[in-house]
Design a protein around this motif. Structure first.
Motif, PDB file in Angstrom:
ATOM      1  N   PHE A 148     -30.222 -14.629 -10.312  1.00  0.00           N
ATOM      2  CA  PHE A 148     -30.354 -15.909 -10.007  1.00  0.00           C
ATOM      3  C   PHE A 148     -29.041 -16.761 -10.025  1.00  0.00           C
ATOM      4  CE2 PHE A 148     -34.509 -14.433 -11.600  1.00  0.00           C
ATOM      5  CZ  PHE A 148     -35.366 -15.253 -10.649  1.00  0.00           C
ATOM      6  N   LEU A 149     -28.345 -16.472 -11.335  1.00  0.00           N
ATOM      7  CA  LEU A 149     -27.017 -17.319 -11.246  1.00  0.00           C
ATOM      8  C   LEU A 149     -25.979 -16.925 -10.243  1.00  0.00           C
ATOM      9  CD1 LEU A 149     -26.648 -16.895 -15.011  1.00  0.00           C
ATOM     10  CD2 LEU A 149     -26.913 -18.868 -13.950  1.00  0.00           C
ATOM     11  N   PRO A 158     -31.968 -21.500 -12.109  1.00  0.00           N
ATOM     12  CA  PRO A 158     -31.772 -20.599 -13.331  1.00  0.00           C
ATOM     13  C   PRO A 158     -31.800 -21.269 -14.703  1.00  0.00           C
ATOM     14  CG  PRO A 158     -30.339 -19.960 -11.486  1.00  0.00           C
ATOM     15  CD  PRO A 158     -30.982 -21.406 -11.053  1.00  0.00           C
ATOM     16  N   ILE A 159     -31.125 -22.619 -14.698  1.00  0.00           N
ATOM     17  CA  ILE A 159     -31.098 -23.493 -16.017  1.00  0.00           C
ATOM     18  C   ILE A 159     -32.692 -23.741 -16.477  1.00  0.00           C
ATOM     19  CG2 ILE A 159     -29.820 -24.974 -17.279  1.00  0.00           C
ATOM     20  CD1 ILE A 159     -28.232 -22.930 -16.273  1.00  0.00           C
ATOM     21  N   SER A 160     -33.344 -24.160 -15.260  1.00  0.00           N
ATOM     22  CA  SER A 160     -34.523 -24.719 -15.676  1.00  0.00           C
ATOM     23  C   SER A 160     -35.479 -23.340 -16.185  1.00  0.00           C
ATOM     24  CB  SER A 160     -35.046 -25.129 -14.402  1.00  0.00           C
ATOM     25  OG  SER A 160     -34.805 -26.325 -13.958  1.00  0.00           O
ATOM     26  N   ALA A 210     -43.056 -23.803  -7.280  1.00  0.00           N
ATOM     27  CA  ALA A 210     -43.651 -22.634  -7.173  1.00  0.00           C
ATOM     28  C   ALA A 210     -43.000 -21.620  -8.012  1.00  0.00           C
ATOM     29  CB  ALA A 210     -44.007 -22.472  -5.814  1.00  0.00           C
ATOM     30  N   ALA A 211     -41.720 -21.537  -7.815  1.00  0.00           N
ATOM     31  CA  ALA A 211     -40.961 -20.656  -8.484  1.00  0.00           C
ATOM     32  C   ALA A 211     -41.193 -20.770 -10.158  1.00  0.00           C
ATOM     33  CB  ALA A 211     -39.511 -20.806  -8.117  1.00  0.00           C
ATOM     34  N   LEU A 212     -41.270 -22.113 -10.576  1.00  0.00           N
ATOM     35  CA  LEU A 212     -41.136 -22.228 -11.877  1.00  0.00           C
ATOM     36  C   LEU A 212     -42.769 -21.822 -12.495  1.00  0.00           C
ATOM     37  CD1 LEU A 212     -40.159 -26.013 -12.323  1.00  0.00           C
ATOM     38  CD2 LEU A 212     -38.851 -23.803 -13.127  1.00  0.00           C
ATOM     39  N   ILE A 241     -30.980 -31.389 -16.261  1.00  0.00           N
ATOM     40  CA  ILE A 241     -30.523 -30.438 -15.455  1.00  0.00           C
ATOM     41  C   ILE A 241     -30.819 -30.691 -13.940  1.00  0.00           C
ATOM     42  CG2 ILE A 241     -31.168 -27.953 -14.911  1.00  0.00           C
ATOM     43  CD1 ILE A 241     -31.702 -27.451 -17.756  1.00  0.00           C
ATOM     44  N   THR A 242     -31.896 -31.305 -13.586  1.00  0.00           N
ATOM     45  CA  THR A 242     -32.042 -31.497 -12.375  1.00  0.00           C
ATOM     46  C   THR A 242     -31.551 -32.723 -11.498  1.00  0.00           C
ATOM     47  OG1 THR A 242     -34.344 -32.407 -12.646  1.00  0.00           O
ATOM     48  CG2 THR A 242     -34.299 -30.338 -12.090  1.00  0.00           C
TER      49      THR A 242
END
Length: 517
Positions: free
Chosen positions: A244-245, A219-221, A181-183, A348-349
């Motif tokens: 975020f970081l 944050p990287i995404s 949902a954040a993405l 990343i994930t």
């Protein structure tokens, strides 16, 4: 796709001309996913963390403000994890079950009815599948076939059964819901650059972190989405990510502090080079199991070291495979945003669970693929759709091939859901596929012993004893069985070993005291 492929994702006029097609596609995906997972609602609890999270956890028996404040306190982690929203959701299920079921002789605690917990897990998985569909739909320029392939793979892939059919993995499906949902919220922010969308993204990120610490990768995404969208790299992009970081660092340090009490292996237990080898192995094997999900197990043991302390030779090929794969991507696809985004999201994930920092006793786990597979599925879906448009002769064969894979994955998923029916079926599969998964013998033996099958339990315990893989709990259980058989000398020896292996195990001292008396 080759390096000459356009890096810019263009909407397909043919795909976007009929607005009702995406809704038919997502309805079809959800229908198939629901049909496959409906049998999971009949599954029971398993003796793999479900006791810690639910069946022996008195703190979920109430659902009020005290419950909320208890789980939000960082002094009350569960199973070395700080995830208050996950525990609150389990407390909600407990009280929902208690309000709908009646207490009886066979069911003295109606709140421990597994159906309600499985129901919530399935609902969250369907929500996540929907979010994946629309995220990819918008990112691909409203190509409904790309979204369909990606979301279908996510919804029915066999490796995702562990996240959905295992009640203790509520944290996986819950954190993923807020993460996805954040993405989506951030994609809307990139469309309009309006601050409310960014604030919503941050709020959803916080909820995801409160469900599972693995959300620290978000944050990287978000930076990956900036790249995919084609934003100009300037101070604003980096300034947006500072909150975020900061939150990621806080939750990351909190997780390390909590898990250092037991989950993270001690320094020196695995060498630095072995960590690199194991991480490379996981990186490649998750990709392999995406296509061929065979020999699945709830527990993938580390390889046994030989007398010289080295691992089997075939493991050393995996770092080379990673280097070759990265080289191919860098050379052939350096200008292709879909491929770079997809593999970037996968890396990343999954990076934090590749066992570079060994956590737990398993080399890899099916549940770790839950979000990472989205990136690879996006590449597959986009490639098929692009080839379908450019090579008309391949259209039928491509779609037929994809359908065959979906059927294959669906059959495997259906079988894997049955594996999670109870502890016996779960651990029997692990033993069948990985005979050196010694924890499987212990847990299956415990299940047999608790259900009156003491002869079968003793068979598993004796096998562990023959392999030198005993612990204090197993010796205690063996002592109980010997005592039931009136073999008092063997019972006394087992209880003494229970105390010897763990002097703080109060049950062992009680058992020895009973034997003395």
């Amino acid at each position: 796709m080759s390096k000459s492929t356009s890096a810019k994702v263009q909407p397909s006029r043919k795909n976007s001309s009929k607005s009702y097609i995406p809704w038919i596609a997502i309805a079809f995906i959800l229908l198939i996913t629901t049909i496959l997972y409906l049998p999971s609602l009949k599954n029971d609890f398993v003796n793999w963390d479900d006791n810690v999270y639910v069946t022996e956890n008195e703190s979920i028996a109430s659902f009020d403000s005290r419950t909320v404040s208890y789980f939000f306190d960082t002094e009350h982690p569960v199973s070395l994890n700080y995830h208050p929203l996950t525990m609150i959701s389990l407390a909600w299920d407990y009280n929902r079950a208690a309000n709908h079921e009646k207490a009886s002789k066979d069911k003295p605690f109606p709140g421990l009815t597994a159906y309600y917990y499985h129901q919530t897990n399935l609902f969250l998985h369907l929500i996540n599948t929907t979010l994946v569909f629309f995220l990819i739909y918008f990112m691909s320029g409203k190509r409904w076939l790309v979204a369909l392939i990606t979301a279908m793979l996510f919804g029915i892939h066999p490796l995702h059964v562990e996240s959905v059919a295992w009640i203790s993995e509520r944290k996986d499906v819950l954190y993923a819901a807020f993460y996805l949902a954040a993405l989506l919220a951030y994609w809307k922010y990139l469309d309009y650059l309006k601050w409310p969308w960014l604030l919503l993204t941050f709020a959803l990120f916080t909820l995801s972190l409160l469900s599972k610490g693995l959300a620290v990768s978000l944050p990287i995404s978000l930076l990956l989405l900036d790249y995919f969208k084609g934003r100009t790299w300037n101070w604003r992009i980096w300034a947006e990510k500072i909150p975020f970081l900061a939150l990621s660092v806080y939750f990351g340090l909190l997780a390390i502090e909590i898990q250092s009490n037991g989950a993270i292996a001690q320094e020196g237990a695995v060498t630095l080079f072995q960590r690199i080898v194991f991480a490379s192995y996981g990186f490649i094997m998750y990709l392999y199991k995406l296509i061929l999900p065979l020999k699945l197990s709830t527990f993938y043991p580390y390889p046994h070291l030989n007398d010289a302390g080295t691992i089997p030779g075939y493991f050393y090929i995996f770092p080379a495979l990673v280097v070759i794969l990265v080289g191919i991507l860098a050379y052939f696809f350096r200008k292709n945003k879909v491929v770079l985004f997809g593999f970037g999201f996968y890396l990343i994930t999954i990076a934090l669970v590749l066992q570079f920092l060994p956590v737990g006793k398993a080399l890899m786990a099916d549940r770790y693929s839950y979000l990472p597979y989205i990136g690879i599925a996006f590449i597959i879906g986009y490639s098929i759709d692009l080839i379908r448009e450019r090579e008309k002769l391949l259209k039928v064969s491509l779609l037929a091939g994809m359908a065959v894979f979906f059927i294959f994955w669906g059959v495997q998923t259906s079988a894997q859901i049955k594996v999670w029916q109870n502890p016996e079926t779960l651990w029997t599969q692990a033993i069948s596929n990985y005979p050196n998964a010694f924890v499987a013998y212990k847990n299956r033996g415990n299940y047999y012993g608790q259900n009156g099958k003491t002869d079968l339990a003793m068979q598993d315990y004796l096998y562990l004893q023959s392999r030198g893989e005993m612990d204090s709990q197993v010796y205690g259980n063996m002592g109980n069985i010997y005592r039931m058989r009136n073999e008092m000398d063997k019972a006394f020896e087992s209880y003494q070993m229970q105390v010897k292996l763990d002097e703080e195990d109060y049950k062992g001292h009680i058992n020895v005291g009973i034997m003395h008396s």
